[in-house]
Design an enzyme around this catalytic site. Structure first.
Site, PDB file in Angstrom:
ATOM      1  CG  ASP A   6      -1.685   1.411   1.217  1.00 54.06           C
ATOM      2  OD1 ASP A   6      -2.655   1.596   0.561  1.00 54.06           O
ATOM      3  OD2 ASP A   6      -1.368   1.982   2.124  1.00 54.06           O
ATOM      4  CE1 TYR A  48       0.847   7.858   3.389  1.00 57.56           C
ATOM      5  CE2 TYR A  48       1.191   5.866   2.366  1.00 57.56           C
ATOM      6  CZ  TYR A  48       0.346   6.534   3.069  1.00 57.56           C
ATOM      7  OH  TYR A  48      -0.640   5.830   3.857  1.00 57.56           O
ATOM      8  CE  LYS A  91      -3.649   5.018   1.984  1.00 57.57           C
ATOM      9  NZ  LYS A  91      -2.332   4.526   1.507  1.00 57.57           N
TER      10      LYS A  91
END
Length: 332
Positions: free
Chosen positions: A51, A56, A82
């Site tokens: 994930d 990030y 995401k």
């Protein structure tokens, strides 16, 4: 490693999964070599669900995940990323501080609309350099990140168009599943009561110490056939370190009440003959609606140590001893 099904989809993920915030430089720099070594340890120990997110490292984690996974057989792993944030290039001195060290030179805008989600997916494919994303999570929508008023706006964007985009992506087989990736329970309830979700990545709210998800979310997920992927099982570290000076809970220094509760939990573990960290790591997997426990680090040794916690026997009967009421009694 054992696998569990995601919701009512055909997708199966390993019971333990690898999260990419740390390899994107969360709180401390992560050189590329360390990132690749850690991902290799994850692979070598059998983790096959990975994930990541655009947030990030402002794209850095996605780039590294893509580079690592590119030569792996595509059907041998599951990948999620995401949506909800879009990035635009800025001069290095204008890169915002969101606790990432040495991120890529971008600033972010929140967008949970139909167009925003479609653009986000396109950008993620470009950063990853891969031709398939299995799961999309709507990232950090809710009061925890945005406050009350902005959450109303973002929630409306999601309901009015964002969910339609996700459903179109799933029905056209661009993705296999979608859900939320958040740190709070209320927004999960709000969305799930109005729309179907395949899965929810929930951080820090279903652990030995924080049972916020138990009362309403777990029963609703069972009813709606929505899987949970649980992150943050150590609650910012205190369930791994114990109630030591400087221990953190929920990203902040632990209060005396939390320190005392974890101290009581350590006594329960000691009496049972196993480390508290082992019970902590294994606890969510005793709930059938949980599909995977997410662990993330930028240090190969830390990842190997966490995975070893799965091999330490913790009898099923032990977990009832960590019921909050029982722990309070232990304090008395």
């Amino acid at each position: 490693m054992k696998k569990r099904r995601v919701g009512s989809t055909a997708l199966e993920i390993t019971e333990v999964s690898f999260g990419g915030a740390a390899v994107g430089g969360l709180y401390r720099a992560c050189p590329r070599e360390a990132a690749m070594q850690t991902l290799q340890v994850a692979w070598d120990t059998g983790l096959r669900y990975f994930d990541t997110a655009p947030f990030y490292g402002f794209g850095l984690s996605e780039r590294r995940f893509g580079d690592f996974l590119r030569d792996k057989p595509r059907d041998s792993y599951v990948l999620s990323t995401k949506v909800g944030r879009l990035f635009r290039p800025v001069p290095e001195d204008q890169v915002p501080d969101h606790s990432y060290v040495d991120p890529l030179p971008f600033a972010l805008d929140y967008d949970y609309s139909y167009d925003g989600i479609m653009r986000s997916v396109e950008f993620s494919y470009a950063r990853l350099g891969l031709n398939r994303i299995d799961i999309l999570f709507v990232h950090d929508i809710g009061v925890y990140t945005h406050g009350v008023e902005k959450t109303k706006l973002h929630f409306r964007q999601l309901m009015d168009g964002g969910l339609k985009a996700l459903e179109e992506l799933k029905s056209s087989k661009v993705i296999s599943a979608y859900g939320l990736g958040v740190n709070e329970v209320q927004i999960c309830l709000d969305v799930l009561r109005q729309a179907p979700l395949d899965c929810i990545l929930l951080a820090s709210r279903y652990s030995l110490l924080d049972r916020t998800a138990e009362a309403e979310l777990l029963p609703l997920c069972r009813q709606r056939q929505t899987s949970l992927i649980i992150g943050g099982v150590f609650n910012s570290g205190i369930l791994a370190t114990g109630p030591v000076p400087g221990a953190h809970f929920d990203y902040l220094p632990a209060t005396q009440n939390i320190l005392d509760r974890v101290g009581a939990m350590e006594k329960i573990a000691a009496e049972g003959g196993y480390p508290l960290a082992a019970a902590t790591f294994q606890f969510p997997l005793h709930e059938p609606v949980v599909a995977s426990v997410l662990t993330g680090t930028a240090k190969p040794a830390n990842l190997a140590r966490n995975l070893q916690l799965l091999d330490i026997p913790v009898p099923e009967t032990e977990f009832a001893k960590y019921d909050p009421y029982t722990v309070v009694q232990k304090l008395g």
